[in-house]
Motif scaffolding. Structure first.
Motif, mmCIF file in Angstrom:
data_model
loop_
_atom_site.group_PDB
_atom_site.id
_atom_site.type_symbol
_atom_site.label_atom_id
_atom_site.label_comp_id
_atom_site.label_asym_id
_atom_site.label_seq_id
_atom_site.Cartn_x
_atom_site.Cartn_y
_atom_site.Cartn_z
ATOM 1 N N LEU A 185 0.825 -1.209 0.000
ATOM 2 C CA LEU A 185 0.000 0.000 0.000
ATOM 3 C C LEU A 185 0.859 1.259 0.000
ATOM 4 C CD1 LEU A 185 -2.830 -1.008 2.505
ATOM 5 C CD2 LEU A 185 -3.097 -0.530 0.067
ATOM 6 N N PHE A 186 1.949 1.230 0.765
ATOM 7 C CA PHE A 186 2.845 2.403 0.804
ATOM 8 C C PHE A 186 3.446 2.668 -0.568
ATOM 9 C CE2 PHE A 186 7.189 4.062 1.448
ATOM 10 C CZ PHE A 186 6.872 5.291 2.012
ATOM 11 N N LEU A 187 3.909 1.617 -1.248
ATOM 12 C CA LEU A 187 4.506 1.804 -2.571
ATOM 13 C C LEU A 187 3.466 2.248 -3.600
ATOM 14 C CD1 LEU A 187 6.907 -1.285 -2.742
ATOM 15 C CD2 LEU A 187 7.527 1.115 -2.398
ATOM 16 N N MET A 188 2.246 1.731 -3.482
ATOM 17 C CA MET A 188 1.207 2.118 -4.426
ATOM 18 C C MET A 188 0.785 3.565 -4.233
ATOM 19 S SD MET A 188 -1.055 -1.410 -4.500
ATOM 20 C CE MET A 188 -2.250 -0.799 -5.672
ATOM 21 N N VAL A 189 0.877 4.063 -3.018
ATOM 22 C CA VAL A 189 0.611 5.489 -2.785
ATOM 23 C C VAL A 189 1.745 6.337 -3.355
ATOM 24 C CG1 VAL A 189 0.373 7.254 -0.989
ATOM 25 C CG2 VAL A 189 -0.856 5.093 -0.776
ATOM 26 N N LEU A 190 2.997 5.848 -3.216
ATOM 27 C CA LEU A 190 4.133 6.592 -3.760
ATOM 28 C C LEU A 190 4.054 6.735 -5.275
ATOM 29 C CD1 LEU A 190 7.284 5.333 -1.788
ATOM 30 C CD2 LEU A 190 6.095 7.519 -1.588
ATOM 31 N N VAL A 191 3.442 5.761 -5.937
ATOM 32 C CA VAL A 191 3.317 5.818 -7.396
ATOM 33 C C VAL A 191 2.550 7.064 -7.827
ATOM 34 C CG1 VAL A 191 2.215 4.683 -9.361
ATOM 35 C CG2 VAL A 191 3.534 3.335 -7.748
ATOM 36 N N GLN A 192 1.580 7.478 -7.029
ATOM 37 C CA GLN A 192 0.748 8.627 -7.380
ATOM 38 C C GLN A 192 1.367 9.965 -6.977
ATOM 39 O OE1 GLN A 192 -1.700 7.830 -9.300
ATOM 40 N NE2 GLN A 192 -1.353 5.633 -8.901
ATOM 41 N N VAL A 193 2.515 9.937 -6.326
ATOM 42 C CA VAL A 193 3.189 11.181 -5.927
ATOM 43 C C VAL A 193 3.945 11.732 -7.134
ATOM 44 C CG1 VAL A 193 4.915 12.200 -4.392
ATOM 45 C CG2 VAL A 193 3.382 10.406 -3.547
ATOM 46 N N PRO A 194 3.700 12.988 -7.517
ATOM 47 C CA PRO A 194 4.422 13.567 -8.657
ATOM 48 C C PRO A 194 5.925 13.575 -8.406
ATOM 49 C CG PRO A 194 2.536 14.926 -8.059
ATOM 50 C CD PRO A 194 2.683 13.915 -6.975
ATOM 51 N N GLY A 195 6.660 13.207 -9.416
ATOM 52 C CA GLY A 195 8.108 13.155 -9.305
ATOM 53 C C GLY A 195 8.644 11.801 -8.895
#
Length: 456
Positions: free
Chosen positions: A134-144
């Motif tokens: 879940l943490f990595l999947m949230v990071l995917v949506q972070v710009p940059g």
């Protein structure tokens, strides 16, 4: 004395009947002894095959052997299908093969580790794996941080040519966590209540689905939905509840397809035989061309024509089409048979265990691999819309290969945990030079029992 002397022990009627055939009575003639002949041999062969099929280690060997053959054949086809693409990009012809081989080596290590881990440790890893995914999947949506490829933002760059797709690990996370959750509730006899059956399994699954759909990857979301339905079915969900969840998910899928012109174009390409207007069905049609030109035994390994720029994603989503072109119908049927063997072995492991966690996890992994193979192959054959999912263990992609090989290791570990399989593996330990159960072994000498006095 009478004119005709009677033989002792015989009745007159028997004497008169000698040499005369009674009507309606068949005479037994010498023939083949019982138990011989072609039918008897066929029965013996059938019985031997049935005994071999029912052996305790059949599932163990099927899982290990079929997954190994699929992976090795996939490496060969990745090299054959990707060499032209690599040369067009100015890279070496073995560029994609080397990356896939490295992922296969790491995945093999993960498979061995997973196959040797006890069931309790797998259950203990369920929550950390879910939280990390879940943490990595949230990071995917972070710009940059997240990287977009082909319009889907589902990747994280690891530096250089290496990329990570966290949504692929979401499948494994949902299976481990969902199996542990359902097993704990089943032990407390709570699965008969619909609230405990659906909550929190369905909300967490919908959270994963939402994060995946934010990146636009509907193919992976379909696989995750299939895993959810598989877990609910294994948990004994009532038909009304199952149909209700399925109808709700179907309505969401229909809405997502209707609101996306790109997905509508893919839906219209089912069964297409011409590229159509603006070449919208170019990939689907050339996949059919590749399969049709393969014939019975293919054009030969490396001799594909479609991989010379005609078929997009030849080494990823449409590698099955290149396999059909180069290896023919025999090659594609071999791949299908290997996946069928893997699926049967997974069902067998799930059906024979008494551990509820093993049943849910094995059923979830089998649903995952089988559903993804069906969606990928169905798209190549023109029977389903192109979903953009790779063929498990076969297509190019390290992010897809690593969690899949770990999941295969799970199945191997579960197959080894069956009581009969454990006993069979214990019997295969080397006997020479070991002292076991009071029996002493000496080279070039017969086996003797140890006596308390040490005498023989």
């Amino acid at each position: 004395m009478p004119a005709k002397q009677m033989l002792p022990g015989r009745r007159p009627s028997a004497v008169k009947a000698q040499g005369r055939k009674r009507p309606g009575v068949s005479v037994k003639r010498p023939g083949r002894p019982p138990g011989r002949g072609p039918l008897a041999g066929l029965r013996r062969t059938q019985q031997q095959l049935r005994r071999a099929w029912d052996r305790p280690l059949t599932a163990y060997y099927l899982i290990f052997g079929s997954s190994l053959l699929i992976t090795v054949l996939g490496l060969v086809m990745v090299y054959s299908a990707s060499m032209i693409k690599a040369l067009q990009l100015g890279l070496g012809d073995a560029y994609f093969f080397k990356k896939q081989f490295l992922a296969a080596v790491i995945g093999g290590i993960l498979l061995l580790v997973a196959s040797r881990m006890p069931v309790k440790l797998h259950r203990a890893l369920s929550y950390p794996v879910l939280a990390g995914t879940l943490f990595l999947m949230v990071l995917v949506q972070v710009p940059g941080i997240g990287v977009s490829i082909n319009g889907n933002q589902n990747w994280i760059s690891l530096g250089g040519p290496f990329m990570l797709q966290p949504s692929e690990f979401g499948k494994l996370a949902l299976i481990l966590w969902g199996a542990d959750l359902l097993a704990r509730k089943g032990d407390k006899e709570l699965l008969s209540q619909w609230k405990h059956l659906l909550v929190p399994l369905v909300p967490v699954a919908f959270l994963l689905l939402g994060l995946i759909m934010l990146g636009g990857d509907m193919g992976t979301a379909m696989i995750l939905g299939a895993i959810l339905f598989g877990l609910l079915w294994l948990a004994g969900a009532p038909t009304r509840m199952f149909v209700g969840v399925l109808a709700f998910a179907g309505a969401i899928v229909a809405l997502l397809i209707k609101t996306s012109p790109h997905r509508m174009d893919r839906l219209e390409c089912i069964g297409a035989t011409e590229p159509g207007k603006n070449d919208l069905c170019w990939q689907a049609v050339h996949g059919i061309y590749a399969l049709a030109s393969g014939g019975w035994f293919g054009s030969g390994l490396g001799a594909s024509v479609e991989k010379w720029g005609q078929l997009p994603e030849a080494h990823t989503d449409f590698i099955f089409a290149i396999t059909g072109e180069e290896l023919g119908l025999a090659g594609t049927l071999s791949v299908l048979a290997l996946f069928a063997a893997l699926g049967y072995a997974g069902i067998r492991v799930a059906g024979r265990t008494e551990d509820s966690f093993v049943r849910f996890a094995a059923g979830g992994v089998t649903t995952w691999i089988t559903a993804q193979a069906v969606i990928n192959i169905g798209a190549v054959l023109g029977l389903l819309p192109i979903a953009g999912v790779p063929l498990p263990l076969f297509s190019y992609g390290g992010s897809a290969l690593l969690p899949t090989m770990f999941a295969v290791g799970l199945l191997i570990a579960f197959a080894r945990e069956e009581p009969a399989a454990r006993a069979a593996l214990a019997m295969r330990q080397p006997k020479t030079g070991w002292r076991r159960t009071g029996v002493r072994w000496k080279s070039m000498r017969r086996r003797v029992k140890k006596r308390p006095s040490g005498e023989r």
